[in-house]
Write a protein that holds these residues in place. Structure first.
Motif, mmCIF file in Angstrom:
data_model
loop_
_atom_site.group_PDB
_atom_site.id
_atom_site.type_symbol
_atom_site.label_atom_id
_atom_site.label_comp_id
_atom_site.label_asym_id
_atom_site.label_seq_id
_atom_site.Cartn_x
_atom_site.Cartn_y
_atom_site.Cartn_z
ATOM 1 N N HIS A 1 0.821 -1.213 0.000
ATOM 2 C CA HIS A 1 0.000 0.000 0.000
ATOM 3 C C HIS A 1 0.853 1.261 0.000
ATOM 4 O O HIS A 1 0.541 2.245 -0.696
ATOM 5 N N ASN A 2 1.930 1.253 0.767
ATOM 6 C CA ASN A 2 2.755 2.457 0.923
ATOM 7 C C ASN A 2 3.893 2.545 -0.088
ATOM 8 O O ASN A 2 4.338 3.644 -0.429
ATOM 9 N N PHE A 3 4.356 1.390 -0.579
ATOM 10 C CA PHE A 3 5.490 1.384 -1.509
ATOM 11 C C PHE A 3 5.199 0.397 -2.644
ATOM 12 O O PHE A 3 5.909 -0.603 -2.820
ATOM 13 N N PRO A 4 4.162 0.664 -3.437
ATOM 14 C CA PRO A 4 3.712 -0.308 -4.451
ATOM 15 C C PRO A 4 4.751 -0.606 -5.525
ATOM 16 O O PRO A 4 4.746 -1.693 -6.099
ATOM 17 N N GLY A 5 5.634 0.321 -5.809
ATOM 18 C CA GLY A 5 6.635 0.087 -6.849
ATOM 19 C C GLY A 5 7.958 -0.397 -6.319
ATOM 20 O O GLY A 5 8.927 -0.527 -7.073
ATOM 21 N N SER A 6 8.021 -0.674 -5.031
ATOM 22 C CA SER A 6 9.286 -1.055 -4.411
ATOM 23 C C SER A 6 9.687 -2.472 -4.787
ATOM 24 O O SER A 6 8.857 -3.385 -4.869
ATOM 25 N N THR A 7 10.989 -2.681 -5.002
ATOM 26 C CA THR A 7 11.493 -4.039 -5.234
ATOM 27 C C THR A 7 11.311 -4.906 -3.988
ATOM 28 O O THR A 7 11.173 -6.129 -4.095
ATOM 29 N N TRP A 8 11.291 -4.280 -2.823
ATOM 30 C CA TRP A 8 11.047 -5.042 -1.588
ATOM 31 C C TRP A 8 9.627 -5.606 -1.576
ATOM 32 O O TRP A 8 9.413 -6.726 -1.096
#
Length: 287
Positions: A249-256
């Protein structure tokens, strides 16, 4: 000093070095600038030993980056003319010279005395800021004890609280953010160590602290992913899904998030292994 902390503040300091010299009179030298100083004493060759003359000589030494000589000249001014207004200015300029020599303990001591003796001085905001920078410059890498980082954050926050509308406060706020990122990095290092050692409950505590106490730092996405990994390893699937959901929700494009999604979803692929390193990803996030 680690890469995170290499943003230099010293050009800003140079503005304060050029304190007004109006009314200081004519300073006479016994020859070239080189003859102002002799081998054993920084003040031996100065003809005009009035407060104004010594102060001007100290400023000249600072501008020439002869910091030990500048400190000695300002000390001489304070000793020979202790009740002069120039002696008051010399206290802060001497501390600046110590700062530029990387003698931070001496700089902080001098600035503490200046602030205590002259709390209403027109340059007290600068003195408070320089004191904070002396702490900030001593921040060690995130592998070591972070007491210095905490002292720096306290000193920087004092600048923000006392002088909120100044350029010093604006720079202090930036450095507070960087220092918080530094502290979060320390928690991440410890958490990763605990995770590698199989001390999962201890690792959870460290990663949760990053998520809860350092929410604005670049370490939060990885902390959420590490929590997802640990909850999965412990068989706490619902907790792992909730944590991954917060990450998505907060970092939708994150590799994590991509890694966490792959961990919980059969057939999903993790992020490419040749993706940029952790520091580069943090850099890209900022800039």
């Amino acid at each position: 000093m680690p890469d995170l902390m290499t943003i230099s503040s010293r050009p800003l300091l140079l503005l304060a070095v050029l304190l007004p010299l109006s009314g200081c009179g004519v300073t006479q030298w016994d020859g070239s600038m080189g003859s102002l100083f002799r081998e054993r004493s920084a003040t031996a060759g100065i003809v005009d030993r009035s407060p104004e003359g010594l102060y001007a000589a100290g400023i000249e030494a600072l501008q020439a980056q002869r910091y030990p000589q500048a400190v000695e000249i300002f000390d001489t001014l304070e000793r020979e003319h202790p009740f002069s207004t120039w002696a008051t200015n010399a206290k802060i300029m001497g501390a600046y010279g110590e700062y530029m020599r990387n003698r931070y303990t001496e700089a902080i001591g001098g600035l503490d005395r200046f602030i205590q003796l002259h709390p209403s001085h027109r340059d007290v905001a600068y003195a408070q800021y320089l004191r904070a920078l002396a702490y900030y410059e001593q921040i060690s890498d995130s592998q070591r004890d972070q007491r210095g980082t905490e002292l720096a954050m306290t000193a920087l926050q004092e600048v923000v609280n006392r002088f909120p509308d100044t350029a010093y406060a604006r720079d202090a706020r930036l450095k507070i953010d960087l220092a918080r990122d530094h502290l979060a990095g320390k928690e991440m290092n410890i958490g990763r160590f605990y995770q590698r050692q199989g001390l999962l409950n201890a690792a959870i505590g460290r990663f949760r602290r990053v998520v809860e106490d350092y929410q604005t730092t670049n370490h939060v996405p990885e902390a959420l992913h590490r929590l997802t990994e640990i909850y999965t390893a412990l068989g706490l699937r619902d907790e792992a899904r909730r944590t991954a959901s917060v990450l998505g929700h907060n970092f939708p494009g994150s590799t994590w998030y991509q890694d966490s999604y792959a961990l919980l979803t059969p057939g999903a692929l993790p992020a490419p292994q040749d993706r940029p390193g952790m520091f580069r990803r943090a850099w890209n996030t900022i800039f």
